[in-house]
Write a protein that holds these residues in place. Structure first.
Motif, PDB file in Angstrom:
ATOM      1  N   UNK B   4       0.886  -1.098  -0.105  1.00 37.18           N
ATOM      2  CA  UNK B   4       0.059  -0.002  -0.047  1.00 37.18           C
ATOM      3  C   UNK B   4       0.846   1.340   0.035  1.00 37.18           C
ATOM      4  N   UNK B   6       3.776   2.148  -1.611  1.00 33.69           N
ATOM      5  CA  UNK B   6       4.007   2.695  -2.727  1.00 33.69           C
ATOM      6  C   UNK B   6       2.716   3.670  -3.403  1.00 33.69           C
ATOM      7  N   UNK B   7       1.639   2.740  -3.353  1.00 32.05           N
ATOM      8  CA  UNK B   7       0.404   3.469  -3.900  1.00 32.05           C
ATOM      9  C   UNK B   7       0.066   4.535  -3.034  1.00 32.05           C
ATOM     10  N   UNK B  10       2.371   7.284  -4.448  1.00 32.60           N
ATOM     11  CA  UNK B  10       1.812   7.432  -5.952  1.00 32.60           C
ATOM     12  C   UNK B  10       0.972   8.655  -5.835  1.00 32.60           C
TER      13      UNK B  10
END
Lengths: 361, 360
Positions: B4, B6-7, B10
C-alpha cells in the motif's frame, strides 16, 4: 503475522463486509456525473428506483458468477468455444472501455477543479500508475482498503449533507413526475442512474468467486445495491435542493458544484473537498475492479506485463479525442445506451443458454 | 501494508499545482464593475496588489477594460498587462443599471461557464453606471471586499437580498419565480447596499426600498434576523427580529387564483420612544403594531409587484407549480398576467420575547 491473516476472512477470501464496501464504492464512482446533463428533477427518485431494480440484475450476475468453476468459463459452456470466447473477449474489452471512461472522468474532474493546465497525458500516466499498483497488489489488497475507504466516503458525503442543511430549499424536488414516468424512465434511467448498477457486472464477477462463503447467499451484494441506491438518491436530492434542478442539469459535476456553494464558516471554506475526495477515491476503486475483470476475461491476469498493458490500454484510450469537458461527458450518454446490451443482454442469454444445455443433457 | 505504501506515495503525486504560476503573472480580480454600451462591454476591475500595502492589508489597483464580450475584454486586459486575470477570488460583480435593464443572461452565462468563478460570487445592481460605484471607492484598497462584506451583512439583516450567483441562477431558470439582486448606490458619505432590484426573466424592471425588501425576504423565507422599525419620529419603535417563518398556500381556479401567506415573527424590543416599560398591555400593543405594520407593508409590496412591476418576485407561481402542477399547467404559460390578478393575502403574527437584556 501473515498477510492473509490480517486481510480477508479465510485464506485470502473476501468477507461480506468487504464485498459490500467495494460494491458501494464502485457504484458511487458515478456520483460525480449522475444528475448533470439534463437529468431532470426526478433524478433522485430514479436513483432510488435503480437501487431497487438492481436487485434482480445482481441476482442474474450472481447466478452467472457461480455457474461454473470460474465465471469466465460460463460463456464457453453456454455458446461453445468460439462464440463463447468472442463474448468473453467482448466483455473484457467493455471492461477496459469502462475503466477508460472512468479514468477520463477522473482526469476531466481533476482538470476542471484543481489543475487547469496539467497535460492530460501526464494525468493519465499518473492515474495509470496508481491503477497498476492496485492491479499488481490484487483484489485482496483493494478489499482491505475498502472498509476504511467506505467509512471515509460515507462520512464525507454525510458531512456534506449536514453542512448544506441550512441552505436547502426543501420544496425544490417538487413536483414529482411532473410529466409522467415515461420521459425520465426512457432517458435518465437507462442512460444515467441505472448504468452504474449495470457496470457492477464487472465487480460482481470479480468479487463473488472470492467470497468466503462459497455456497451461502451473497446478501452483501443486494444490501450494497439498496444502500448505494438510497445513499446516492439522498445526495442527488441534496444537490437539487441546493442548486435547483435546472441549474443542476446544466453542470457536468453537479455534486461538486453543490458542495462548492455550501458555506459553513470562515474556518472551513473549501467544502468541495467533501465531494471531490470521495468521487476520486470511488473512481480509482471502480477502474481497478474493471481492469481486474478485464485481466480475467482476456486471460492475461498473472502473466508478466499484463497489468501494465491493461493500464496503458485504459489510460491510452482516455487520450483519444480532444480534451474538453463536453468531449468527456457527451459520449457517456451514448455509452449508457449501448452498455445495457453487453451487461444485461449477454448475461441473461448466457444464463438461459446454460439452463437449456443442462435440460438437453 | 508494504504494497500500500507505494500506492499512497503515488497518490501524493496527484496533489499540488500542476499549472504553477507565479503570483505576479496573474491579476487577482477582487471586484468587477460591468457596463454595456453600444461599443461593447466596459469593465472596471479592482486588482488585489500583493506588492503594495501590508501582508494583512494588500493594496489594490484599478484596471479599465473594453471589449465586444466579457471574455474579450478580459483577454484585452491580459494583452495589455501581460498577466492573466484570475476570477477565483472575485468578491462582487456590480452590474450597471442600463446593462441590467438590457438583460444579464450573457453575464450569467459567462460566470457560470468560467471555471475560475466561484458560484457563491455576489452580484448587485448599481444605481447609474457600475463603474461609478467602484470609482467612488478608489481610495479604498479593499473596496470590493468591503462591499461584499456589506452585501453579506445587508443580506443577513434584510436590508438587501443575499443573492449569490448560484441562487440567482436557480431562480432565473426555475418556473414561477423571478430573480432579485441587491442594489448598490452611492451617496455623499460612501457606497451603500440597500434595497432589491427586481428582474423579469433577465431584465431589470424595478426596485424596492429597504422596508419592502425586508418584507419580500420575510415572505420568501429568506430572512432570519434584522431590525424591524415601525412608526416614525418620536413614536418609532424598533425590534430585533429573532426568527421569521413564512408559509404559503397558493391555489384556486385558473380564473380565481389565491395565495395566502402566514408570516410568524419572533421579536425582541430594541428601542421604544416611550419610557421603555414592557408590561403585558404594552407588549400586546407592540405585537399588534408590528403585525399590522408588516401586513401593511406586505400589501404595499403586493401592489408594487402586481400592478406596477408585474413581476412575481414572491414566487407565488413556484408554489403553485410545486404543489399543484395541474393548475400550473393551465396558468403557467401566461403567468405574468395571471399573477397580477391573483388575490394575495397575509396573516402576520408577531410575538415579543422580551426586551433583550432588560427584564421589562
Amino acid at each position: 503475522m501473515k498477510q492473509t491473516d490480517v486481510s480477508c476472512g479465510d485464506n485470502g477470501k473476501l468477507s461480506g463486509r468487504q464485498i459490500f464496501c467495494l460494491l458501494v464504492l464502485f457504484v458511487s464512482g458515478s456520483i460525480g456525473t449522475v444528475g448533470g446533463g439534463g437529468g431532470g428533477r426526478d433524478i433522485w427518485l430514479l436513483m432510488l428506483l435503480s437501487g431497487a431494480a438492481a436487485a434482480p440484475v445482481y441476482w442474474l450476475y450472481l447466478r452467472l458468477a457461480r455457474a461454473r468453476e470460474t465465471p469466465q468459463d460460463c460463456f464457453q459452456a453456454a455458446f461453445g468455444r468460439w462464440a463463447g470466447g468472442a463474448l468473453r473477449l467482448l466483455l473484457g474489452l467493455a471492461a477496459v472501455l469502462t475503466a477508460a471512461i472512468d479514468i477520463r472522468l477522473f482526469i476531466s474532474f481533476t482538470t476542471a477543479t484543481a489543475l487547469p493546465y496539467t497535460p492530460r497525458i501526464l494525468m493519465a500516466a499518473l492515474i495509470g500508475g496508481a491503477l497498476y499498483m492496485l492491479l499488481r497488489s490484487g483484489t485482496e489488497v483493494l478489499a482491505r482498503v475498502a472498509a476504511p475507504a467506505f467509512v471515509l466516503v460515507a462520512g464525507m458525503l454525510t458531512l456534506s449533507f449536514f453542512a448544506s442543511l441550512p441552505q436547502l430549499d426543501w420544496g425544490a424536488v417538487l413536483p414529482v413526475a411532473e410529466r409522467g414516468a415515461q420521459p425520465p424512465l426512457s432517458v435518465s434511467f437507462m442512460r444515467g442512474t441505472f448504468v452504474p448498477f449495470l457496470e457492477s457486472f464487472f465487480a460482481v464477477m470479480v468479487l463473488v468467486p472470492l467470497y468466503n462463503r462459497p455456497s451461502g447467499t451473497v446478501r452483501p451484494i443486494f444490501a450494497a445495491a439498496l444502500f448505494a441506491g438510497a445513499f446516492l438518491a439522498l445526495t442527488l436530492m441534496k444537490n437539487t435542493m441546493l442548486l435547483g434542478f435546472p441549474a443542476v442539469s446544466q453542470y457536468f459535476f453537479p455534486s461538486y458544484t453543490a458542495a462548492s456553494v455550501v458555506t459553513v464558516g470562515d474556518f472551513f471554506e473549501r467544502q468541495e473537498l467533501l465531494a471531490a475526495a470521495p468521487f476520486l477515491l470511488c473512481e480509482l476503486v471502480k477502474a481497478g475492479l474493471c481492469l481486474t475483470y478485464a485481466g480475467q476475461a482476456l486471460r492475461v491476469r498473472g502473466r508478466r506485463g499484463a497489468a501494465p498493458a491493461l493500464c496503458i490500454a485504459a489510460s491510452g484510450l482516455t487520450l483519444l479525442g480532444r480534451g474538453g469537458m463536453a468531449e468527456s461527458i457527451e459520449p457517456l450518454r451514448l455509452y449508457g445506451a449501448w452498455i445495457a446490451l453487453p451487461l444485461l443482454g449477454v448475461p441473461a442469454i448466457t444464463l438461459l443458454a446454460l439452463r437449456l444445455r443442462k435440460k438437453t443433457r | 501494508m508494504k504494497k500500500l505504501l507505494p500506492l499512497a506515495a503515488l497518490c501524493l503525486l496527484l496533489c499540488g499545482c500542476g499549472d504553477y504560476r507565479e503570483l505576479d503573472s496573474r491579476d487577482i480580480v477582487a471586484g468587477m464593475a460591468v457596463d454595456r454600451g453600444g461599443d461593447g462591454y466596459h469593465l472596471l476591475l479592482e486588482i488585489a496588489d500583493v506588492t503594495a500595502g501590508s501582508d494583512d492589508n494588500p493594496g489594490a489597483r484599478w484596471l479599465g477594460l473594453q471589449g465586444a464580450s466579457l471574455a474579450e475584454a478580459i483577454e484585452n486586459g491580459a494583452g495589455g498587462t501581460g498577466r492573466q486575470a484570475y476570477l477565483g477570488h472575485t468578491q462582487m460583480v456590480i452590474v450597471g443599471e442600463e446593462t441590467a435593464r438590457g438583460g444579464i443572461d450573457d453575464l450569467l452565462g459567462y460566470f457560470q461557464r468560467t471555471a475560475d468563478v466561484h458560484m457563491t460570487l455576489a452580484m448587485a445592481v448599481s444605481e447609474g453606471e457600475a463603474a461609478d460605484i467602484y470609482q467612488q471607492g478608489e481610495a479604498d484598497p479593499q473596496a470590493a471586499f468591503d462591499l461584499a462584506r456589506a452585501a453579506v451583512q445587508a443580506g443577513e439583516t434584510g436590508l438587501a437580498p443575499a443573492m449569490p450567483l448560484y441562487r440567482f441562477v436557480a431562480d432565473r431558470l426555475d418556473e414561477g419565480v423571478e430573480g432579485i439582486l441587491p442594489c448598490v448606490s452611492r451617496s455623499g458619505d460612501g457606497v451603500h447596499v440597500a434595497g432589491a432590484a427586481l428582474f423579469r426573466d433577465d431584465k431589470l424592471v424595478g426596485r424596492l426600498d429597504g422596508d419592502l425588501t425586508q418584507t419580500l425576504l420575510m415572505a420568501r423565507g429568506l430572512l432570519s434576523q434584522g431590525v424591524l422599525t415601525v412608526g416614525g419620529g418620536e413614536n418609532a419603535v424598533s425590534f430585533e427580529i429573532r426568527a421569521c417563518s413564512a408559509r404559503v398556500q397558493a391555489g384556486g381556479r385558473p380564473d380565481d387564483l389565491e395565495a395566502r401567506y402566514d408570516i410568524a415573527l419572533t421579536l425582541e424590543l430594541s428601542q421604544s420612544g416611550l419610557d421603555g416599560r414592557l408590561d403585558a398591555e404594552r407588549r400586546a400593543e407592540y405585537e399588534q403594531l408590528a403585525a399590522r405594520t408588516v401586513k401593511e407593508r406586505f400589501e404595499t409590496l403586493c401592489r408594487v409587484l402586481q400592478d406596477v412591476c408585474r413581476v412575481d418576485s414572491l414566487g407565488v407561481g413556484r408554489q403553485i407549480h410545486r404543489r399543484n402542477p395541474d393548475l400550473w399547467e393551465q396558468v403557467g404559460p401566461g403567468w405574468d398576467s395571471a399573477f397580477s390578478g391573483c388575490r394575495i393575502t397575509a396573516q402576520v403574527d408577531a410575538a415579543i420575547l422580551g426586551g433583550g437584556r432588560s427584564l421589562e
